[in-house]
Design an enzyme around this catalytic site. Structure first.
Site, PDB file in Angstrom:
ATOM      1  N   HIS A   1       1.068  -0.782  -0.328  1.00  0.00           N
ATOM      2  CA  HIS A   1       0.101   0.236   0.072  1.00  0.00           C
ATOM      3  C   HIS A   1       0.756   1.271  -0.010  1.00  0.00           C
ATOM      4  O   HIS A   1       1.363   1.764   0.619  1.00  0.00           O
ATOM      5  CB  HIS A   1      -0.530  -0.466   1.408  1.00  0.00           C
ATOM      6  CG  HIS A   1      -1.635  -0.547   1.352  1.00  0.00           C
ATOM      7  ND1 HIS A   1      -2.333  -1.557   2.030  1.00  0.00           N
ATOM      8  CD2 HIS A   1      -2.960  -1.692   0.176  1.00  0.00           C
ATOM      9  CE1 HIS A   1      -3.796  -2.426   1.871  1.00  0.00           C
ATOM     10  NE2 HIS A   1      -3.614  -2.363   0.717  1.00  0.00           N
TER      11      HIS A   1
ATOM     12  N   GLU B   1       2.151   3.934   2.823  1.00  0.00           N
ATOM     13  CA  GLU B   1       3.129   3.584   4.501  1.00  0.00           C
ATOM     14  C   GLU B   1       4.191   3.526   3.910  1.00  0.00           C
ATOM     15  O   GLU B   1       4.434   2.291   3.616  1.00  0.00           O
ATOM     16  CB  GLU B   1       2.156   2.223   4.022  1.00  0.00           C
ATOM     17  CG  GLU B   1       0.002   1.734   4.325  1.00  0.00           C
ATOM     18  CD  GLU B   1      -0.349   0.603   4.435  1.00  0.00           C
ATOM     19  OE1 GLU B   1      -0.066  -0.489   4.327  1.00  0.00           O
ATOM     20  OE2 GLU B   1      -1.410   1.015   3.999  1.00  0.00           O
TER      21      GLU B   1
ATOM     22  N   ARG C   1      -3.443   4.822  -1.967  1.00  0.00           N
ATOM     23  CA  ARG C   1      -3.004   3.376  -1.474  1.00  0.00           C
ATOM     24  C   ARG C   1      -2.873   2.700  -2.237  1.00  0.00           C
ATOM     25  O   ARG C   1      -2.072   1.109  -2.464  1.00  0.00           O
ATOM     26  CB  ARG C   1      -5.009   3.016  -0.620  1.00  0.00           C
ATOM     27  CG  ARG C   1      -4.858   1.477  -0.008  1.00  0.00           C
ATOM     28  CD  ARG C   1      -6.486   1.377   0.585  1.00  0.00           C
ATOM     29  NE  ARG C   1      -6.485   0.480   0.912  1.00  0.00           N
ATOM     30  CZ  ARG C   1      -5.915   0.002   2.392  1.00  0.00           C
ATOM     31  NH1 ARG C   1      -5.241  -0.103   2.638  1.00  0.00           N
ATOM     32  NH2 ARG C   1      -6.599  -1.392   2.190  1.00  0.00           N
TER      33      ARG C   1
ATOM     34  N   HIS D   1       3.125  -3.461   6.806  1.00  0.00           N
ATOM     35  CA  HIS D   1       1.889  -2.178   6.354  1.00  0.00           C
ATOM     36  C   HIS D   1       1.946  -1.403   7.928  1.00  0.00           C
ATOM     37  O   HIS D   1       2.831  -1.431   8.761  1.00  0.00           O
ATOM     38  CB  HIS D   1       0.143  -3.212   6.406  1.00  0.00           C
ATOM     39  CG  HIS D   1      -0.313  -3.496   5.479  1.00  0.00           C
ATOM     40  ND1 HIS D   1      -0.981  -3.567   4.519  1.00  0.00           N
ATOM     41  CD2 HIS D   1       0.056  -5.515   4.611  1.00  0.00           C
ATOM     42  CE1 HIS D   1      -0.797  -4.572   3.780  1.00  0.00           C
ATOM     43  NE2 HIS D   1      -0.124  -5.751   4.387  1.00  0.00           N
TER      44      HIS D   1
ATOM     45  N   GLU E   1       0.825  -4.057  11.235  1.00  0.00           N
ATOM     46  CA  GLU E   1       0.905  -3.270  11.037  1.00  0.00           C
ATOM     47  C   GLU E   1       1.549  -2.106  12.337  1.00  0.00           C
ATOM     48  O   GLU E   1       1.839  -2.195  13.257  1.00  0.00           O
ATOM     49  CB  GLU E   1      -0.710  -2.464  11.543  1.00  0.00           C
ATOM     50  CG  GLU E   1      -1.728  -3.440  10.515  1.00  0.00           C
ATOM     51  CD  GLU E   1      -2.003  -2.725   8.820  1.00  0.00           C
ATOM     52  OE1 GLU E   1      -1.061  -1.351   8.876  1.00  0.00           O
ATOM     53  OE2 GLU E   1      -2.860  -2.930   8.736  1.00  0.00           O
TER      54      GLU E   1
END
Lengths: 405, 235
Positions: A165, A168, A223, A292, A366
């Site tokens: 993405h 990020e 994204r 991510h 994440e």
């Protein structure tokens, strides 16, 4: 081996190194006499002692014929181990110089900053590493990534992807730092050394290069991929809804303008298809880890369903101890759980796909933070984020190494 | 199943899982609408316990025990409990939050607020800016209170837009323009980008915001803007 390095200052063109296999005490005696005779300027790298061990001798060009005649006359078996010592040492010297230069370049690379696609990793990151103790690192221009291998054919492997993405940024920035760290630690850190001695690591640094470039030129909050959607003004597909795992189900949009658009069909995006093809043709991946940002979570499958996977208890346990390792550095707190339970039901995700094709150790990170800066994490947090994430990632990789299946 | 108006089912929630996290997020927005300032912003750091009860007529009620702190002033963490009622219905309506906030850490910021107010209520003051933070996470020191102010104003919108299927955060201030001070209130035109973690969408809102130390933060007007197609669609 150190003797070779010391000798590189001499002119050694057409000098050879012979490996001699003495078969009797008589041979050993003769070789000892050869060693004592200074006239031929022989340099014994290993000394005649027993018939069990080969005797390696550096022979100057001028003495080559005479030495070979001597060995043949006494029927002492030998073969040419190094055909031209100078050439070999030139190569090694070049390698050392190149390596030193790359290291200087790498040290001048700012790991604590965000870079554009063209300069995202240190110049020749892969060449720098190639000459080091046989650690092979192959890279390609696009998408930026590295394969860490110490040899062997289709060894069990670990897949890590960052930057799927594009907004990020800290995911990609952390991956660059971790690639450098992994290379530096090989040969130094026993755990990393043993890991890379048994497994290959595939690290994809910018898994969505088109999107990443777009976040620099046009829209920092982009994204998706940048593929054209026929019949729509809106471009791009969410590459983490495009995998063949519950594809098209809840948590993914059928609207091309949506940031979670799943795409026309599973693996329609080249960024996804390339990974799928690589993993499937390799056939021996044991772990699949997707990186991510943001939220500070470590998750395992499933996203497409809130049912627990068969290995839930093990994955949860590995996740928790990985997070413990991560937190040990700066106290950064992470939550652990399945994607569906921790954030949302989301179909077509990469680690669901990898788990369902049999890659048991499938995880998604994440990274920082929890919302204060969100996607716009200040650059001064790149190295702290990468350093702590490395500890968690390393823990998972060590676990995978120690639990073959 | 049961008579109207009576509680139907009570369910314990894992405080780490999304139901509890989303409710905690709504509470955070609520607290910031009440107590946020250019020099004070709250963050719900952790939900410790969570429980839901379906209220037959009215909606879904969450009971939370949580920790919160002022991260601008770097206060200590405060442990509180709260009820959040997400109303039943077809159209979006904000959750109703009930709690007692007497124990909420409120550091003394009046000197800072006064200084800031004096500086920017000058007749010729015309602050403007864009992309705060910038792409690299940088914020000019001088612009930080305006960033905080935007987050407070955004909290009103985020709270209004919250339901069980949202998790809102302010991603960036796209634009800020100072307008003429009116009725002793500083006034600003803001364009903010909100990120909804659940849909992953970036939503643009235009906000007309007023503030003074005495008046607090008020959001006078809001307007939902279309997502920016920043380059022409053919590129």
């Amino acid at each position: 081996m150190t003797r070779r390095v010391l000798k590189f200052t001499f002119f050694l063109n057409r000098h050879q190194v012979l490996r001699i296999n003495a078969e009797s005490e008589e041979h050993i005696q003769l070789l000892k006499e050869l060693e004592d005779d200074e006239g031929w300027e022989l340099d014994f790298w290993t000394h005649p002692a027993s018939t069990d061990l080969p005797v390696d001798v550096h022979v100057p060009f001028a003495s080559l014929h005479a030495v070979k005649d001597f060995l043949q006359a006494h029927k002492i078996p030998f073969h040419v181990m190094i055909n031209n010592l100078q050439e070999l040492l030139d190569e090694e010297q070049e390698g050392l110089e190149l390596s030193a230069m790359q290291e200087r370049n790498a040290r001048s690379f700012n790991f604590g900053a965000y870079h554009t696609l063209d300069t995202v990793s240190p110049p020749d990151l892969h060449t720098q590493l190639h000459t080091k103790h046989g650690l092979g690192v192959c890279g390609g221009p696009r998408p930026p990534g590295a394969v860490f291998s110490t040899g062997g054919n289709k060894r069990p492997a670990i897949w890590i992807d960052a930057g799927i993405h594009s907004r990020e940024w800290v995911s990609t920035a952390s991956a660059v730092w971790m690639a450098d760290k992994m290379a530096k630690d090989y040969g130094v850190d026993p755990s990393v050394t043993s890991l890379l001695g048994q497994m290959d690591v595939y690290l994809s640094i910018v898994t969505n290069p088109d999107g990443y470039a777009f976040t620099h030129t046009s829209d920092r909050m982009w994204r998706k991929t940048r593929s054209v959607n026929p019949g729509s003004v809106c471009r791009g597909v969410d590459p983490n809804r495009n995998w063949d795992a519950g594809f098209g189900g809840p948590g993914a949009s059928k609207n091309p303008c949506s940031d979670s658009y799943h795409g026309p069909l599973a693996h329609s995006e080249i960024e996804v298809k390339n990974v799928v093809d690589l993993v499937q043709s390799h056939g021996n991946f044991k772990a699949f880890i997707s990186i991510h940002a943001y939220s500070q979570l470590l998750m395992y499958p499933y996203g497409y369903s809130c049912t627990s996977v068969p290995h839930q208890a093990e994955l949860d346990s590995v996740g928790r101890s990985a997070v413990q390792a991560l937190s040990s550095l700066y106290g950064t707190t992470y939550k652990v759980g399945s994607i569906c339970k921790i954030i949302y039901q989301a179909s077509g995700g990469s680690i669901d796909w990898s788990y369902d094709v049999g890659i048991k150790y499938s995880f998604a990170f994440e990274l920082r933070d929890t919302g204060r800066y969100g996607f716009l994490l200040p650059a001064n947090q790149i190295i702290p984020t990468a350093s702590e994430t490395w500890l968690g990632l390393k823990h998972i990789m060590e676990y995978v190494r120690d639990h073959p299946y | 199943m049961s008579e109207e108006g009576l509680v139907m089912t009570s369910r314990d929630l894992n405080p780490d899982y999304y139901e509890a996290r989303r409710a905690g997020n709504a509470v955070q927005h609520y607290i910031n609408t009440l107590y946020g300032s250019p020099f004070r912003l709250y963050s719900v750091t952790q939900v410790h316990k969570a429980r839901t009860e379906a209220m037959a007529d009215t909606g879904m009620k969450y009971f939370l025990e949580f920790s919160v702190k002022d991260w601008v002033g770097e206060s200590s963490e405060w442990h509180g409990s709260v009820e959040v009622l997400y109303p039943r219905g077809e159209t979006q309506a904000p959750p109703q939050v009930q709690g007692s906030w007497g124990g909420l850490p409120q550091l003394n910021i009046s000197a800072k607020e006064q200084e800031f107010y004096q500086r920017y209520s000058a007749a010729d003051s015309s602050v403007s800016g864009k992309d705060i933070p910038d792409s690299y996470g940088n914020i000019d020191r001088e612009m930080k209170p305006f960033w905080h102010l935007a987050r407070v104003a955004a909290s009103f919108v985020m709270l209004n837009e919250s339901n069980e299927n949202t998790l809102y955060n302010m991603a960036q201030v796209a634009k800020i323009t100072q307008l003429e001070t009116q009725d002793d209130q500083l006034r600003f035109d803001y364009e903010v980008l909100l990120h909804n973690m659940v849909s992953q969408e970036i939503i643009r809102w235009k906000l007309l915001v007023s503030w003074s130390p005495a008046g607090g933060v008020k959001v006078l007007e809001t307007e939902l803007l279309p997502r920016c197609h920043c380059k022409s669609p053919t590129q």
